[in-house]
Design an enzyme around this catalytic site. Structure first.
Site: not given
Lengths: 438, 438
Positions: A88, A115, A153, A168
């Site tokens: 993150p 963690e 893709r 797209d």
């Protein structure tokens, strides 16, 4: 293209890799995905890969040695891989990055758990740290699947109809238009006529315009980097004219003085010029100068004559364009009546006040309001700010503008107006200029 | 909490649901995930769920009837579900939304494939359309897994140590600090001493500060909504002082006039006041007035005396704070030498020019540059803009500021300065004020 996934849960990937177009691409050898168990690189008989964090706290994190050994082993094989750690804290992964990564021969996707991983591995043995979004997952495995799918893709042949990839969402920087299929009418909801017309050019135009419209409404931030044709820009300008019905009023009465008493303030020449130029730049419909004092009004009228039809107009035609947006009114009521006559409804009143009286809108909420299609009148105070009787009429408040150091809040009304208009409209400005970046 | 997943590939979910904490939570009954095959709701013997789009184009999309029947069937069962359609056109899913959704009893996650679903289902039979990020996937299945994981972390008991969830990235609006485990030294890289100190309070402070620092560097946009203590704000202010070494110069010579000839422009009183107040608000270190003309300099000096030590200072102490940032110099060289003396290095020159000469920095790139810790001098021109001899010395250019309607570009230098400073520093301003929104 080769993907090496490094994980402590290799079994996670069994079923997702067998399904749909991704499964087919793997079968056909267009892609190769190899899943490696990090535990195979541990050295003790318990195959330990995690340990407690220094400094305490709950949870475990991946030790440096097994990761290092695994990454070294993967790097030793050709072709040389690009090592991505999914977390993150990483740079945000997006469509553009997916396309760039699809040009690499080989990616290593390192999946953390618990963690995360020891910082030294992240800092020194990883090429790039990526985040798929602002949320926290049980581990990097699902993030690796996301990156794998989005990158795959773009690998030629993986998506049968390459036209689909080009259409797209994000491919041209826009969200995709809506799609309809049979039946023509479903529970009373009909397919738009144009899609049944068989007129290919009209269908294409309709789709493009819906794409632009949805992007304008939901994700105007994407417009700045979108690939836009002159027709697209013209359509967006029209959309702006329809949806942004913004008015500005600079109030000279009633405002308060330093002691908090109600006064009428006198006119400042540069308020006229600076804010009119600003209003013109940002597509404000009318800039009201609210001034009841007769002598002050005479000065403003004289100045407007000079710049709109006198010598100033010949000297500076750009100024004419700005100053013709100015309307001198005696009070707020006059401005409101004028807007109501033009728009068919009363505007919402959006006030700025250095002292927060009520919970203000966030800038994002305020920007949505301004783009919503409702007429909005932005109230700016002169002197020490709008009088309580004006503030109490406001429907919404904006957040005060503070800097990074403290609550020093003494911007000129000219600066405040500039910053406010830019914050409210920044996402939908600038895309007309054609300076699209690719 | 119950998750119903509606998909044409139910087998996709087999292995991911067996793994790790999510697998354990399902075993223990803390969560229930039911995967439904959309084809079970088709009515023909081929179990058809897709059809060609009206208006032409490659690819297929989901027909309305099977979707409608499936959603009706799912809605008929208690508890009443919240129906989410996963698509790139949706509202962006994030940590906060994950937490909100975890308070619902039951979610339906509808996974599209191909070109998506018929618009009528999206518009009328879905509660919320969510996107997990700005990229395109093969289908909604992996997005459903992402939402499932991010939401499940908030369901009590799913993550054993709830403390971990509270310390996740984003939980307090910040990115997470780095973590280290044994060995203390790995290939010459050491664990920071503080983590080995055993001093719990120091460790906590170090971790918090690293969190703030990483967020400031990588994702300053998160700071505005982060939960910050007075100590956090003080730390961020220090970080700002260290990293943002920004100077401003308003150039009166050499600039060009309307005809493009090199001139020295005369001084405008409100340029002094407005831009000084702006500089003070945004933490600019020094605001240089570049003016070689002796008579003009005398006026500025007189004004500065009035406001800094004369009657103006007593009348308006806030103005003192702003105007003491002003420094009158004879030329750009004098400003550069002054900055070099203070900073130990020459600043990078960042110029604004209405006519784009070279590819400008994007605003994001320019903001990164300003936050990078390098001294930067922002050059603003008076009259018709900076002379070519100044522009040619610039290291970088900013994009010109256009509105939404056309290339009208006649903002006052006061407005331009306000908008530029706000665009460069918006992400790191405002978080000192304490008006944190939850």
């Amino acid at each position: 293209m080769i993907f090496d996934i490094l994980t402590i849960f290799p079994e996670y990937f069994e079923s997702p890799l067998r399904v749909g177009l991704l499964g087919k691409a793997l079968e056909r050898g267009l892609l190769k995905v190899r899943v490696h168990n990090l535990r195979d690189f541990a050295t003790d008989k318990h195959r330990t890969v995690d340990d407690k964090p220094f400094g305490g706290g709950e949870g475990m994190l991946f030790k440096p040695e097994p990761l290092y050994r695994a990454l070294e082993a993967l790097r030793a094989e050709p072709p040389s891989p690009w090592v991505i750690y999914l977390s993150p804290q990483g740079r945000r992964f997006n469509h553009r990055l997916a396309r760039e990564l699809s040009r690499k021969e080989r990616l290593v996707l390192l999946c953390g758990r618990y963690e995360g991983i020891d910082e030294r591995i992240r800092a020194h043995f990883v090429d790039e740290e990526l985040s798929i979004g602002d949320y926290v997952l049980f581990g990097g495995e699902v993030a690796a699947l996301v990156v794998l799918e989005a990158v795959a893709r773009w690998v030629p042949g993986v998506v049968g109809c390459e036209d689909s990839v080009k259409r797209d969402s994000f491919a041209e920087g826009l969200l995709k238009h809506p799609q309809y299929t049979r039946p023509r009418e479903f529970l009373g909801y009909r397919v738009p006529e144009v899609l049944l017309s068989g007129d290919h050019a009209r269908v294409e135009r309709w789709r493009r315009e819906r794409s632009l419209e949805i992007t304008f409404e939901r994700r105007p931030d994407l417009l700045r980097e979108a690939r836009l044709s002159p027709e697209d820009r013209a359509f967006l300008r029209e959309l702006f004219r329809k949806r942004v019905r913004l008015y500005l009023a600079l109030v000279h009465y009633p405002v308060i003085n330093k002691e908090g008493r109600k006064i009428a303030s006198s006119f400042t020449n540069l308020d006229l010029h600076d804010i009119a130029r600003l209003a013109r730049t940002y597509g404000v419909r009318i800039y009201y100068l609210v001034q009841p004092l007769a002598d002050q009004r005479a000065i403003v009228e004289e100045l407007l004559r000079f710049w709109l039809s006198g010598p100033g107009a010949r000297h500076n035609p750009d100024r004419v364009e700005a100053l013709k947006l100015v309307k001198l009114v005696r009070g707020l009521e006059e401005a409101l009546a004028d807007i109501e006559a033009a728009e068919g409804e009363r505007p919402l009143l959006l006030a700025t006040d250095a002292q927060v009286k009520r919970p203000p809108l966030s800038w994002e909420e305020a920007a949505c309001l301004v783009r919503s299609g409702r007429p909005v009148l932005l109230l700016l105070g002169t002197a020490w700010g709008l009088a309580p009787e004006v503030l109490s009429r406001a429907d919404y408040f904006l957040e005060p503008i503070f800097g990074p150091l403290d609550e020093y809040n003494h911007l000129s009304v000219r600066s405040a107006a500039s910053i406010i208009l830019d914050r409210l409209l920044r996402e939908v400005v600038g895309h007309v200029s054609g300076h699209t970046r690719d």
